[in-house]
Design an enzyme around this catalytic site. Structure first.
Site, PDB file in Angstrom:
ATOM      1  N   TYR A   1       0.846  -1.193   0.000  1.00 56.92           N
ATOM      2  CA  TYR A   1       0.000   0.000   0.000  1.00 56.92           C
ATOM      3  C   TYR A   1       0.881   1.242   0.000  1.00 56.92           C
ATOM      4  O   TYR A   1       1.781   1.370   0.836  1.00 56.92           O
ATOM      5  CB  TYR A   1      -0.911   0.026   1.234  1.00 56.92           C
ATOM      6  CG  TYR A   1      -1.968  -1.055   1.222  1.00 56.92           C
ATOM      7  CD1 TYR A   1      -3.194  -0.859   0.590  1.00 56.92           C
ATOM      8  CD2 TYR A   1      -1.740  -2.284   1.833  1.00 56.92           C
ATOM      9  CE1 TYR A   1      -4.157  -1.851   0.566  1.00 56.92           C
ATOM     10  CE2 TYR A   1      -2.694  -3.291   1.816  1.00 56.92           C
ATOM     11  CZ  TYR A   1      -3.907  -3.067   1.178  1.00 56.92           C
ATOM     12  OH  TYR A   1      -4.861  -4.052   1.154  1.00 56.92           O
ATOM     13  N   SER A   2       0.611   2.152  -0.923  1.00 50.82           N
ATOM     14  CA  SER A   2       1.341   3.422  -0.931  1.00 50.82           C
ATOM     15  C   SER A   2       1.014   4.206   0.327  1.00 50.82           C
ATOM     16  O   SER A   2      -0.134   4.248   0.775  1.00 50.82           O
ATOM     17  CB  SER A   2       0.952   4.245  -2.166  1.00 50.82           C
ATOM     18  OG  SER A   2       1.336   3.585  -3.351  1.00 50.82           O
TER      19      SER A   2
ATOM     20  N   TYR B   1      -1.269  -0.563 -11.318  1.00 48.67           N
ATOM     21  CA  TYR B   1      -1.606  -1.984 -11.108  1.00 48.67           C
ATOM     22  C   TYR B   1      -2.846  -2.340 -11.898  1.00 48.67           C
ATOM     23  O   TYR B   1      -3.559  -1.457 -12.384  1.00 48.67           O
ATOM     24  CB  TYR B   1      -1.830  -2.252  -9.622  1.00 48.67           C
ATOM     25  CG  TYR B   1      -2.661  -1.197  -8.923  1.00 48.67           C
ATOM     26  CD1 TYR B   1      -4.054  -1.258  -8.936  1.00 48.67           C
ATOM     27  CD2 TYR B   1      -2.039  -0.138  -8.257  1.00 48.67           C
ATOM     28  CE1 TYR B   1      -4.818  -0.275  -8.319  1.00 48.67           C
ATOM     29  CE2 TYR B   1      -2.804   0.844  -7.622  1.00 48.67           C
ATOM     30  CZ  TYR B   1      -4.182   0.760  -7.660  1.00 48.67           C
ATOM     31  OH  TYR B   1      -4.929   1.728  -7.045  1.00 48.67           O
TER      32      TYR B   1
ATOM     33  N   GLU C   1       3.730   3.905 -11.093  1.00 46.33           N
ATOM     34  CA  GLU C   1       3.415   2.842 -10.128  1.00 46.33           C
ATOM     35  C   GLU C   1       1.937   2.499 -10.268  1.00 46.33           C
ATOM     36  O   GLU C   1       1.089   3.053  -9.562  1.00 46.33           O
ATOM     37  CB  GLU C   1       3.746   3.293  -8.701  1.00 46.33           C
ATOM     38  CG  GLU C   1       3.746   2.159  -7.701  1.00 46.33           C
ATOM     39  CD  GLU C   1       4.324   2.601  -6.355  1.00 46.33           C
ATOM     40  OE1 GLU C   1       3.567   3.192  -5.562  1.00 46.33           O
ATOM     41  OE2 GLU C   1       5.525   2.358  -6.111  1.00 46.33           O
TER      42      GLU C   1
ATOM     43  N   CYS D   1      -0.120   6.950 -10.538  1.00 47.67           N
ATOM     44  CA  CYS D   1      -0.371   5.959  -9.498  1.00 47.67           C
ATOM     45  C   CYS D   1      -1.854   5.593  -9.529  1.00 47.67           C
ATOM     46  O   CYS D   1      -2.724   6.466  -9.503  1.00 47.67           O
ATOM     47  CB  CYS D   1       0.008   6.495  -8.121  1.00 47.67           C
ATOM     48  SG  CYS D   1      -0.010   5.226  -6.827  1.00 47.67           S
TER      49      CYS D   1
END
Length: 384
Positions: free
Chosen positions: A160-161, A384, A382, A342
């Protein structure tokens, strides 16, 4: 005198301002009003509490509270800085690994989206006792308890960022904050959520109780770090949903806390956030406060896919909003700006195609331009 209410529902404790730490209390602080209405989290006895099921559990002396709060806010945040502050050579990485994680403690869990949001997103503050220092742009790993039914082995780590600066929301340097969306699966046959397919770690965190222990790994990652050596560099930050997390850490360091980098920053921090609707906006009150205090150094643009239309009449996705400023973004990148991405990887093709078209219009080969930006360290991804 103040009353500090506690919400009984699912064990959430709703409040506290920064000064409670200085008063020796260990209740959670408000997490989404820090920039704009910090004192609103603690109310007078005569005021109506937030929820009907609130009860008063602690009474604070108003003068002491305000004095402690003022001391916390006026303190300079510089005790976790490198020397010089922009030196990244000794950034902490993988202090704690999967086989030997750190055991932190939940301080607070708070829902931060409205009733009409598509899903639930929580802001979660965790006590790491100052033993897991991190920098803005890094991530923590969380190991949820339990066994994976697919292989019979313990659950593995999820990344988790981090959504707070290195000083944490309470500015003690001993806490971290995560922005977590509860992952659920809607079964069309059952016409209901299928609990067997829900996200293990996100539900664990969103359901966590105050004081509950949580296993942490990291910090990890260097891709999303800020180029603090250049205080004039523009930061263009693109996020979908909880991808907003690292940018909250950037913006707090730049404009909310009294940090060496924030004191010298002269560039533009430009935030793009894509969510479904207004109720799904994350930390909007903080962004609005920064807009008022730093109008020349901060911009924010939203893409609300269910409420806005793009230029072609379709849904407004994040790539559509970024495309509205394609020429300006390209020019800023050519002048040394850093661009961050992100969130969901689905936004990337549209954004790169947009920049490629600008490049073509300028007679520049896009592949060469992107390679140049990457070699200069200006391109941070970054997803996903």
């Amino acid at each position: 005198r103040f009353q500090v209410p506690v919400r009984r529902h699912r064990g959430f404790v709703i409040m506290l301002a920064l000064a409670t730490a200085a008063l020796g209390l260990h209740a959670p602080m408000p997490v989404s009003r820090l920039s704009s209405s910090r004192m609103a989290a603690v109310r007078m006895e005569s005021e109506t509490p937030w929820f009907d099921d609130c009860v008063s559990t602690t009474t604070l002396d108003k003068s002491k509270f305000e004095a402690a709060y003022s001391a916390a806010m006026n303190k300079k945040q510089d005790f976790l800085e490198a020397e010089p502050y922009w030196d990244q050579s000794n950034i902490p990485v993988n202090t704690y690994k999967n086989k030997a994680p750190f055991t932190g403690k939940i301080i607070s869990v708070k829902r931060i989206v409205g009733a009409a949001a598509t899903g639930e997103t929580c802001h979660i503050i965790i006590d790491h006792e100052g033993k897991m220092p991190y920098w803005e742009g890094q991530s923590y790993g969380v190991i949820p308890p339990g066994i994976n039914p697919k292989n019979g082995k313990p659950n593995t780590v999820r990344l988790y960022s981090i959504a707070s600066s290195r000083y944490g929301d309470d500015m003690t340097g001993k806490t971290t904050s995560l922005c977590v969306r509860r992952a659920t699966f809607w079964c069309p046959e059952l016409q209901a959520e299928d609990p067997a397919k829900k996200g293990v770690c996100s539900n664990y965190l969103c359901d966590a109780s105050v004081g509950e222990q949580v296993k942490l790994t990291g910090p990890s990652g260097k891709v999303m770090l800020i180029p603090e050596k250049d205080p004039n560099a523009d930061l263009i930050m693109v996020a979908t949903g909880t991808g907003i997390a690292p940018y909250r850490s950037f913006i707090r360091r730049l404009f909310v806390e009294k940090t060496p980098y924030g004191e010298v920053y002269k560039g533009l921090a430009w935030l793009f956030l894509g969510v479904a609707n207004k109720d799904a906006l994350l930390y909007d009150d903080e962004w609005q406060s920064v807009l008022k205090s730093h109008p020349d150094n901060f911009r924010v643009d939203y893409a609300l896919s269910r409420e806005q239309k793009n230029k072609d009449g379709g849904k407004m996705y994040i790539q559509d909003k970024v495309a509205e400023y394609s020429d300006e973004i390209f020019d800023r990148m050519d002048k040394g700006a850093h661009m961050y991405f992100c969130g969901l990887k689905g936004m990337m093709p549209g954004i790169t195609q947009m920049l490629e078209s600008v490049s073509a219009a300028k007679g520049i080969k896009w592949e060469d331009k992107l390679k140049q930006w990457k070699e200069n360290g200006q391109w941070h991804v970054e997803v996903y």
